[in-house]
Design a protein around this motif. Structure first.
Motif, short mmCIF file in Angstrom:
data_model
loop_
_atom_site.label_atom_id
_atom_site.label_comp_id
_atom_site.label_asym_id
_atom_site.label_seq_id
_atom_site.Cartn_x
_atom_site.Cartn_y
_atom_site.Cartn_z
N GLU A 130 -5.22 -0.38 47.44
CA GLU A 130 -3.94 0.05 46.85
C GLU A 130 -3.95 1.54 46.57
N ASP A 131 -5.09 2.04 46.06
CA ASP A 131 -5.22 3.49 45.80
C ASP A 131 -5.10 4.28 47.09
N MET A 132 -5.76 3.77 48.17
CA MET A 132 -5.70 4.47 49.47
C MET A 132 -4.27 4.49 50.01
N VAL A 133 -3.58 3.33 49.89
CA VAL A 133 -2.20 3.25 50.37
C VAL A 133 -1.32 4.21 49.57
N LYS A 134 -1.53 4.28 48.27
CA LYS A 134 -0.76 5.19 47.41
C LYS A 134 -1.01 6.64 47.82
N ALA A 135 -2.30 6.98 48.06
CA ALA A 135 -2.64 8.35 48.47
C ALA A 135 -1.99 8.68 49.82
N LEU A 136 -2.02 7.71 50.76
CA LEU A 136 -1.40 7.94 52.08
C LEU A 136 0.10 8.13 51.95
N ARG A 137 0.73 7.34 51.08
CA ARG A 137 2.18 7.49 50.88
C ARG A 137 2.51 8.86 50.32
N GLU A 138 1.69 9.29 49.34
CA GLU A 138 1.91 10.62 48.75
C GLU A 138 1.73 11.71 49.80
N ARG A 139 0.71 11.53 50.65
CA ARG A 139 0.46 12.53 51.70
C ARG A 139 1.62 12.57 52.70
N ILE A 140 2.05 11.36 53.10
CA ILE A 140 3.19 11.29 54.05
C ILE A 140 4.43 11.90 53.42
N SER A 141 4.64 11.59 52.13
CA SER A 141 5.80 12.14 51.42
C SER A 141 5.72 13.67 51.39
N GLY A 142 4.50 14.20 51.09
CA GLY A 142 4.30 15.66 51.07
C GLY A 142 4.54 16.28 52.44
N GLU A 143 4.02 15.60 53.49
CA GLU A 143 4.21 16.13 54.84
C GLU A 143 5.67 16.07 55.27
N GLU A 144 6.38 15.01 54.81
CA GLU A 144 7.81 14.94 55.12
C GLU A 144 8.54 16.10 54.44
N GLY A 145 8.11 16.41 53.19
CA GLY A 145 8.72 17.55 52.47
C GLY A 145 8.47 18.85 53.22
N GLU A 146 7.21 19.02 53.68
CA GLU A 146 6.88 20.23 54.45
C GLU A 146 7.71 20.29 55.73
#
Length: 198
Positions: A130-146
């Motif tokens: 769950e922590d890994m999935v959360k981190a991946l979502r945050e990363r994807i969200s950050g990359e989408e922002g970029e």
């Protein structure tokens, strides 16, 4: 072992332990019955001994009756000895069943401990995932922002490239019949004025 296997073992060991517990209770009940029967025999023997044996022993005229009573006493004593043997057998059976019950309880506790350990490990892995999935979502969200920030820059660069192409469209690729790269140092200055820096 998997959780399903451990659950199966727990069910099987619980059933085995329950059967042993029932056998132990039955053995205790049998022993109680044997004890009561022995107590009745001892009481009857005592009563007969108090009343009859003394009279018969003193009255030598009834020797046949004395012989019969002595035979009854012999039967009673043998029956009492058998009862005592049965009680001792029941005590031994109870000890065996109690030892088996202790062993089965220990095995059940061990299996339950393993089951709990497996559950804890699985829970830890689930939390980690769950922590890994959360981190991946945050990363994807950050990359989408970029990516959203870079899209206007891309549009601006595309527009600039179009403007440059338009501006340079009328500049010839070759000047004086020679390629532009070979004209280095021979071309006229693009502006008039003083050179401030190289």
């Amino acid at each position: 072992a998997t959780l399903d296997e451990l659950r199966g073992q727990i069910t099987e060991q619980t059933a085995r332990r329950r059967r042993t517990e029932l056998q132990r209770r039955e053995a205790e009940l049998q022993m109680q019955r044997h004890k009561k029967s022995l107590a009745r025999q001892v009481r009857a023997s005592y009563i007969i001994g108090q009343r009859g044996q003394t009279k018969l022993a003193l009255n030598q005229d009834h020797s046949q009756q004395l012989s019969r009573v002595m035979t009854y006493y012999d039967y009673l004593n043998r029956a009492r000895a058998r009862r005592i043997d049965k009680i001792l057998d029941q005590v031994q059976a109870l000890e065996t069943l109690s030892a088996r019950l202790r062993q089965e309880t220990a095995e059940l506790d061990l299996t339950r401990t393993r089951h709990e350990g497996t559950l804890t490990a699985l829970e830890a892995r689930r939390t980690e995932r769950e922590d890994m999935v959360k981190a991946l979502r945050e990363r994807i969200s950050g990359e989408e922002g970029e990516l959203q920030q870079l899209q206007p820059d891309e549009r601006q660069l595309t527009r600039l490239m179009r403007e440059l192409r338009k501006t340079l469209a009328d500049v010839p690729a070759e000047i004086g019949g020679k390629p532009f790269a070979k004209q280095r140092g021979k071309l006229p200055w693009p502006l008039k004025g003083r050179l401030l820096a190289r």
